[in-house]
Design a protein around this motif. Sequence first.
Motif, PDB file in Angstrom:
ATOM      1  N   SER A  52       0.894  -1.388   0.066  1.00  7.03           N
ATOM      2  CA  SER A  52      -0.169   0.040   0.214  1.00  7.03           C
ATOM      3  C   SER A  52       0.778   1.297   0.075  1.00  7.03           C
ATOM      4  O   SER A  52       1.889   1.186   0.285  1.00  7.03           O
ATOM      5  CB  SER A  52      -0.885  -0.206   1.282  1.00  7.03           C
ATOM      6  N   GLN A  53       0.247   2.310  -0.193  1.00  8.04           N
ATOM      7  CA  GLN A  53       0.913   3.572  -0.542  1.00  8.04           C
ATOM      8  C   GLN A  53       1.811   4.238   0.412  1.00  8.04           C
ATOM      9  O   GLN A  53       2.925   4.957   0.244  1.00  8.04           O
ATOM     10  CB  GLN A  53       0.057   4.719  -0.915  1.00  8.04           C
ATOM     11  N   GLU A  54       1.719   3.984   1.822  1.00  8.58           N
ATOM     12  CA  GLU A  54       2.352   4.307   2.915  1.00  8.58           C
ATOM     13  C   GLU A  54       3.398   3.213   3.352  1.00  8.58           C
ATOM     14  O   GLU A  54       3.973   3.228   4.501  1.00  8.58           O
ATOM     15  CB  GLU A  54       1.678   4.788   4.086  1.00  8.58           C
ATOM     16  N   GLN A  55       3.595   2.089   2.489  1.00  6.02           N
ATOM     17  CA  GLN A  55       4.466   0.923   2.952  1.00  6.02           C
ATOM     18  C   GLN A  55       5.594   1.069   2.002  1.00  6.02           C
ATOM     19  O   GLN A  55       5.661   1.608   0.975  1.00  6.02           O
ATOM     20  CB  GLN A  55       3.868  -0.260   2.770  1.00  6.02           C
ATOM     21  N   SER A  56       6.844   0.216   2.698  1.00  3.47           N
ATOM     22  CA  SER A  56       8.046   0.461   1.906  1.00  3.47           C
ATOM     23  C   SER A  56       7.962  -0.305   0.463  1.00  3.47           C
ATOM     24  O   SER A  56       8.904   0.204  -0.236  1.00  3.47           O
ATOM     25  CB  SER A  56       8.982  -0.085   2.664  1.00  3.47           C
ATOM     26  N   ASP A  57       7.094  -1.097   0.229  1.00  2.00           N
ATOM     27  CA  ASP A  57       6.795  -1.891  -1.059  1.00  2.00           C
ATOM     28  C   ASP A  57       5.873  -1.389  -1.790  1.00  2.00           C
ATOM     29  O   ASP A  57       4.988  -2.139  -2.410  1.00  2.00           O
ATOM     30  CB  ASP A  57       6.981  -3.139  -0.752  1.00  2.00           C
ATOM     31  N   ALA A  58       5.319  -0.062  -1.530  1.00  2.00           N
ATOM     32  CA  ALA A  58       4.228   0.490  -2.196  1.00  2.00           C
ATOM     33  C   ALA A  58       4.070   0.178  -3.549  1.00  2.00           C
ATOM     34  O   ALA A  58       5.103   0.432  -4.612  1.00  2.00           O
ATOM     35  CB  ALA A  58       4.033   2.010  -2.154  1.00  2.00           C
ATOM     36  N   GLY A  59       3.006  -0.561  -4.213  1.00  2.00           N
ATOM     37  CA  GLY A  59       2.676  -0.829  -5.500  1.00  2.00           C
ATOM     38  C   GLY A  59       3.428  -2.126  -6.043  1.00  2.00           C
ATOM     39  O   GLY A  59       3.122  -2.396  -7.027  1.00  2.00           O
ATOM     40  N   LYS A  60       4.256  -2.782  -5.394  1.00  2.00           N
ATOM     41  CA  LYS A  60       4.913  -3.715  -5.553  1.00  2.00           C
ATOM     42  C   LYS A  60       4.237  -5.068  -5.530  1.00  2.00           C
ATOM     43  O   LYS A  60       3.258  -5.309  -4.418  1.00  2.00           O
ATOM     44  CB  LYS A  60       6.324  -4.043  -5.161  1.00  2.00           C
TER      45      LYS A  60
END
Length: 273
Positions: A140-148
């Motif tokens: 999710s957008q506020e996580q380190s892997d956003a969009g992956k």
Amino acid sequence: MKYPFLISIPHGGVDVPAEVRSRMALTDCELLWYSDPATRTLFDFGPSVEALIDTPVSRMVVDLNRPPLPLPLKDPDGIIKTRTIDGRQVYIPGKIPDLALIHRWMVQWYFPYHQRVDELIDAHPVRIAFDCHSMLPQGSQEQSDAGKERPLICLGNYGDTRGKARPGSITTCPEDWIGSLAKEFRSEFPGAGNVALNTPFSGGFISNAHYWRKGIPWIQIEINRSLYEDPSTGGKPGAGNERIPALRERIWQVLVRFWEDLPADCRKSPGDR
């Protein structure tokens, strides 16, 4: 036969007490979405394990897998959440709990969970503990892997992508143990990248704190929600629950094979070696 496992399921609860609910800006559907949907069923291995602990309370009330310091509200994704992983405000403006209320909630839900984990380890012949979670298919957008895209299975021991200790750090279970568990998961869920170590999650407060307190190896298990949620419904929590019994059995068989394949000396208690 009981296996010497402790199963911890800290994020599967969906209950939100009325005094908390009246303060929240999130809808009922959103509150369910931000839990770990169905994990209390997915990891319920019942009488087959020495010990199991879960909670009915939503992580959006009190997150049991976060450290008690810094004080709540310093971290928007801490014990008491003020913002979701995709940027939504959890509380109505002016309704964010104060420290006195936060302390009461922690005494009611947070500290008893951690005390009970220690009590279960003391009372039962536990040789390894698993902290069990689910994860969204993408960051999710506020996580380190956003969009992956995420793997189907993520195993964490606070190490690197091979389960080795990072420089200046330690792991919550031996490298060969998490490697053996990963091997069994890869056999059950074959495919390049389907099983990862410490990526995107390497472990949380529960596995780290209780490893330090009791010395029992801990592994955090993250199951991709795509394995049991139906994408045709938009991934709504609870959808596709007919998949859960079969998935639970697959996970259980992985844990059994992992344990039985360990050298006999590893499976003994320290006092028996």
